[in-house]
Design a protein around this motif. Structure first.
Motif, PDB file in Angstrom:
ATOM      1  N   VAL A   1      43.701  38.589  38.021  1.00 36.63           N
ATOM      2  CA  VAL A   1      43.115  39.274  39.173  1.00 36.63           C
ATOM      3  C   VAL A   1      43.520  38.443  40.383  1.00 36.63           C
TER       4      VAL A   1
ATOM      5  N   LYS B   1      50.465  43.372  44.858  1.00 36.23           N
ATOM      6  CA  LYS B   1      50.608  43.769  43.451  1.00 36.23           C
ATOM      7  C   LYS B   1      52.061  43.593  43.004  1.00 36.23           C
TER       8      LYS B   1
ATOM      9  N   ARG C   1      43.614  43.771  38.699  1.00 35.97           N
ATOM     10  CA  ARG C   1      42.898  44.325  39.834  1.00 35.97           C
ATOM     11  C   ARG C   1      43.190  43.455  41.044  1.00 35.97           C
TER      12      ARG C   1
ATOM     13  N   ILE D   1      41.257  42.294  44.248  1.00 39.85           N
ATOM     14  CA  ILE D   1      39.923  42.382  44.863  1.00 39.85           C
ATOM     15  C   ILE D   1      39.880  41.585  46.163  1.00 39.85           C
TER      16      ILE D   1
ATOM     17  N   LEU E   1      36.274  42.342  33.398  1.00 39.44           N
ATOM     18  CA  LEU E   1      37.019  43.556  33.053  1.00 39.44           C
ATOM     19  C   LEU E   1      37.450  43.556  31.594  1.00 39.44           C
TER      20      LEU E   1
ATOM     21  N   ASN F   1      40.828  51.465  40.312  1.00 33.51           N
ATOM     22  CA  ASN F   1      41.796  50.428  40.641  1.00 33.51           C
ATOM     23  C   ASN F   1      42.231  50.468  42.092  1.00 33.51           C
TER      24      ASN F   1
ATOM     25  N   ASP G   1      34.709  50.731  35.106  1.00 29.30           N
ATOM     26  CA  ASP G   1      35.120  49.370  34.735  1.00 29.30           C
ATOM     27  C   ASP G   1      34.509  48.916  33.419  1.00 29.30           C
TER      28      ASP G   1
END
Lengths: 523, 417
Positions: free
Chosen positions: A139, A155, A167, A169, A377, A476, B158
């Motif tokens: 992440v 990404k 992900r 964040i 996750l 996402n 999730d």
């Protein structure tokens, strides 16, 4: 199952964390440092250097050392921010094929995701050495106010580094997760995050491991680097006054000044005054010149006061967006190295009417939160849940250059919204759907995420056809937009692959190139 | 949902009407009729305790009694839970479309309990917002938020990140969106006032398409009648409670069907399929619904097929090819005879999964659909060869060469046999 990591990809420093036996561990690099400079360089003899190695030689090789490239990622070459960076950075910034800024050092041109990818790869390597096995999933955090293009580019950087990005964040959200994992009571918290290059403020509501983002705001072009720059300007002026020598044209002197400014700034967080001493900074006919100055906290504070006050305005707007008053916030958490500055602690404390929370390490808490989200996750233990929001409003451009918002900022994702639009001319048979992100009512002031054409509309008087436009953001954060002509059922859609980012082919090419390079290193 | 309580096992089971149940001889109070109308094969008993309009223990007692008399059966938590019900209409497992018949499937990475909870929520998405959150109409913001957080822990997508939860991915996401909507509307005083006004208006004037009182209203009123059952006999009874319950269900089915057709006309296939499925669930005997469902499902299958192949294509370029194979195989559920996808799946099954038997099946099918395609023939030949079936391999490779004499690879393969 292989381990997942959290990476705080910072403007100046990056940090990587893994969860071990339920506890987050910040992973030190080979030099024993818990954060790694987000720097990349090509040395005089053609070697590629990352992190501390790159930083160490930055003074003597400033034209071929890249720093703070996070400020450029996902932006357009013509944007004010990139133009500003071109003026300030010692390395060369050129226009790329997609109108993106690219960085040219040692005769080779790199895209911004590529540079970020190199830094991420280093962080991945740090983690792998520590854990002792390959790591493939992470992440990664970004400033809350990053738009979709900047997120996509980050990404892409992950892909280039050989990481599957579980992900992306927001940094303040990550900090809140780290806090919420251990503090499970019902609280409203504010995260004031002033890092090297960006400022973010988020207000969150949390209870028993569920974290809801109420509002978020920020400025992607304000951070500790700006504080440094103010000090550098101050030193430049003082030196010019005293010695009548302008150091602005001397890249090496500038780099030394920058380092000294950063050091002085850190010193002044714990001391009232400090000395800046740079011997042999320059020379003229009469021999070598030294820069030797006293800098006190008061002077520093007067140099940056407007920057700090600027953050207060953003904080005010964000708290209001959350539907709260400053007094409603139970806890204020400061994140990012720059918040060590006493002026900032004082300012934040005064605004919220309570002193900031002391229990977190401002340099590491973001990476820790990222690892916690990664773990939440993939693990079976679903104890932490983040209810994330869209940072910016989304919509389409309409006739007359207006911006019709379909999804307001701070909306919880996943979300889907539809709205019906129509034609503006008689017998119009096609419409162009321009997908925008931003807060201005003027279409041109927002970021263009992508566009497509819906054709084959049955000829009709203006205002007749009904075109249903549907926006969808999944968990996402991937945005897809579709437009349907309600009379014919004809549909066009895109998954927003923002303009200006790399195509899949380009990424693949870069990955292969870097694989080649890796082979080269081992040989 | 605050499911289960003490009697967890009972709470978790889900009753439905037995297909051969005899409703004629029953004598039920309106309250009992209302409870019966809530029993749709989706809603677990725990939820029925809350929405059945009777005190929870009364609900349990009624369900027990009806189950004993054969009026109800319990949906088993085994696989095709609903196959007995909708017969030809939507029970076939072969082409389970994306939003269409969702059954409890123990193979999925979501517990049977969670599946039931999701289905129960999904079936109740049209309920008033406060009921969705499981709070009183006048609950304070803090209570609403707590309910929202609790439900989020259960239904946020999730929770099932990267888990194979099949059709529940759509169910969970849909449920979560609605929970968010409920929370957003109820936590803001302005919108909440509006919601309450709407609710009050709906309670006073039933909406047009439903000649009977709206489904939400009878909650308090029948409870009073239960305490004095004798009185009821004196008044006229325009409907037997069951007729009324079924009329309500048919009206509900009709409105779902209409919504479904509207969605269909606008090309929102997934939504159409979901609505029509709900229509069938409420009115299983309606042949029109069933026949339209076949169309809708086809559209959904097309969309899913396209999505899956697209995903598979990008998996081919990005992630590992095992993923791509899985996606192609899933795509083949929707269009089993697409030659190109069969061919790609064959190559992947052979080269990546090292499963020549599976590879052969796909390759054979590709060749059946397009017998004149030399590439397909060659692949099949090479797969035969890898499996040691030399005669078959020779036949296919010769065929490939005949169709494309310039194919050196096929020639080389043939020679090496």
């Amino acid at each position: 199952m292989s381990r997942v990591i959290g990476i705080d990809l910072g403007t100046t420093n990056s940090c990587v964390t893994v969860i071990e036996n339920g506890q987050p561990t910040v992973i030190p690099n080979a030099g024993g440092y818990r954060t790694t400079p987000s720097m990349f360089a090509i040395s005089h003899d053609g070697k590629r250097l990352v992190g501390h190695l790159a930083k160490r030689q930055a003074i003597t090789n400033s034209r071929n050392t890249v720093y703070a490239s996070k400020r450029l990622i996902g932006r357009r070459f013509d944007s004010a921010e990139v133009q500003k960076a071109i003026d300030l950075c010692p390395f060369e910034i050129v226009r790329g094929a997609n109108d993106d800024p690219r960085i040219k050092i040692a005769g080779k041109t790199f895209t911004c995701p590529e540079i970020a990818g190199i830094i991420l790869r280093e962080m991945k390597r740090v983690a792998e050495e520590y854990i002792g096995e390959p790591v493939s999933e992470a992440v990664i955090t970004v400033p809350a106010y990053f738009n979709d293009t900047q997120r996509q580019s980050t990404k892409d950087a992950g892909k280039i580094a050989g990481l599957e990005v579980l992900r992306i964040i927001n940094e303040p959200t990550a900090a809140a997760m780290a806090y919420g994992a251990t503090n499970r009571s019902e609280e409203k918290i504010a995260i004031y995050d002033l890092g090297g290059g960006t400022f973010d403020i988020s207000v969150l509501d949390m209870s028993d491991g569920v974290i809801e983002v109420l509002a978020t705001a920020g400025n992607t072009f304000l951070g500790g680097e700006d504080f440094d720059r103010r000090i550098v300007m101050h030193l430049l002026e003082r030196f010019q006054e005293e010695e009548s020598i302008d150091l602005r044209t001397d890249p090496m002197a500038l780099q030394r000044l920058k380092d000294a400014a950063e050091k002085a700034k850190c010193d002044l967080s714990s001391r009232e005054s400090t000395e800046v001493s740079l011997p042999f900074i320059s020379s003229d006919d009469s021999g070598p010149r030294h820069l030797q100055l006293e800098l006190d906290r008061g002077t520093l504070e007067s140099l940056v006061d407007d920057l700090v006050q600027g953050t207060v305005k953003t904080v005010e707007a964000c708290v209001q967006d959350a539907g709260l008053t400053p007094g409603d916030v139970d806890r204020v958490i400061l994140v990012g190295g720059q918040t060590r500055m006493p002026l900032i602690q004082k300012t934040a404390g005064e605004f919220f009417g309570k002193g900031p929370h002391k229990g977190v390490n401002p340099d590491e808490v973001v990476a820790i939160g990222a690892a916690m989200q990664a773990e939440a996750l993939v693990s079976d233990d679903k104890d932490l849940l983040l209810l994330d929001v869209t940072p910016l409003s989304l919509g389409i451009a309409t006739a007359g250059g207006h911006f019709a918002k379909l999804i307001e900022r701070n909306t919880t994702v996943p979300v889907r919204k539809t709205h019906i639009f129509t034609t503006t001319r008689d017998n119009q048979t096609a419409v162009k759907i321009r997908v925008l992100q931003g807060e201005s009512d003027v279409a041109a002031d927002n970021d263009l995420l992508g566009e497509f054409v819906l054709s084959g509309i049955r000829p009709a008087p203006q205002g007749g056809p009904e075109i249903d436009v549907c926006f969808d953001i999944d968990a996402n954060g991937i945005v897809s937009v579709s437009a349907t002509d309600l009379s014919t059922g004809k549909e066009q859609s895109i998954t927003v692959n923002a303009t200006g980012t790399l195509s899949q082919d380009e990424i693949q090419k870069i990955i292969e190139e870097h694989e080649l390079y890796e082979v080269e290193l081992k040989a | 949902m605050a499911a289960g309580g003490g009697a967890g096992a009972i709470g978790a089971r889900t009753p439905r009407l037995a297909s051969d149940c005899d409703l004629e001889g029953l004598d039920l109070s309106p309250a009992e009729g209302f409870l019966l109308s809530r029993i749709d094969g989706h809603t677990p008993q725990a939820l029925l305790r809350q929405v059945g309009g009777l005190p929870p223990d009364e609900v349990d007692r009624c369900i027990e009694r009806w189950a004993e008399s054969g009026l109800l059966v319990f949906v088993s938590s085994g696989p095709p839970a609903r196959s007995g019900e909708g017969d030809s209409g939507f029970g076939e497992a072969s082409a389970s479309a994306a939003r269409a018949p969702v059954a409890i499937d123990p193979q999925l990475e979501i517990s049977a309990e969670a599946q039931q909870a999701a289905l129960a929520m999904d079936a109740g998405l049209e309920r008033p917002y406060h009921e969705i959150l499981g709070v009183e109409p006048d609950a304070d913001v803090r209570t609403i938020k707590r309910a929202y957080f609790g439900l989020s822990k259960e239904f946020h997508p999730d929770r099932y990140f990267r888990r194979d939860i099949g059709p529940y991915a759509d169910v969970v996401e849909r449920v979560f969106r609605r929970i968010v909507e409920a929370y957003e509307l109820l936590s803001d005083p302005a919108t909440r006032a509006e919601v309450q006004r709407d609710l009050a208006a709906a309670a006073q004037a039933p909406p047009e398409p439903q000649p009977e009182p709206p489904l939400e209203t009878p909650a308090e009123e029948p409870a009073a009648e239960i305490s004095r059952p004798r009185k009821r006999r004196t008044g006229p009874r325009p409907f037997s409670p069951l007729t009324r319950a079924f009329a309500q269900r048919r009206a509900k089915a009709k409105s779902f069907f209409e919504a479904g057709m509207a969605a269909y006309a606008e090309g929102r296939w997934l939504e159409a399929a979901g609505s029509v499925r709900l229509a069938i669930a409420f009115d299983p005997r309606n042949a029109v619904y069933k026949s339209r469902f076949v169309d809708v499902r086809q559209k959904v299958a097309d969309v899913r097929f396209e999505q899956l192949t697209k995903e598979a294509d990008s998996a081919m370029t990005f992630r590992d090819r095992g993923d791509a194979l899985k996606l192609y195989e899933e795509a083949l559920h929707y269009k089993p005879f697409d030659p190109q996808v069969n061919h790609t799946a064959a190559r992947l099954a052979w080269l990546v999964a090292d499963d020549p038997r599976r590879a052969k099946e796909y390759a054979v099918r590709a060749c059946e659909v397009e017998p004149e395609q030399p590439e397909y023939r060659k692949t099949l030949g090479m797969i035969y060869k890898a499996a040691g079936l030399k005669a078959n391999a020779r036949r296919e490779l010769q065929c490939a060469l005949r169709l494309n004499p310039k194919d050196d690879e096929a020639r080389a393969e043939l020679k090496s046999l």
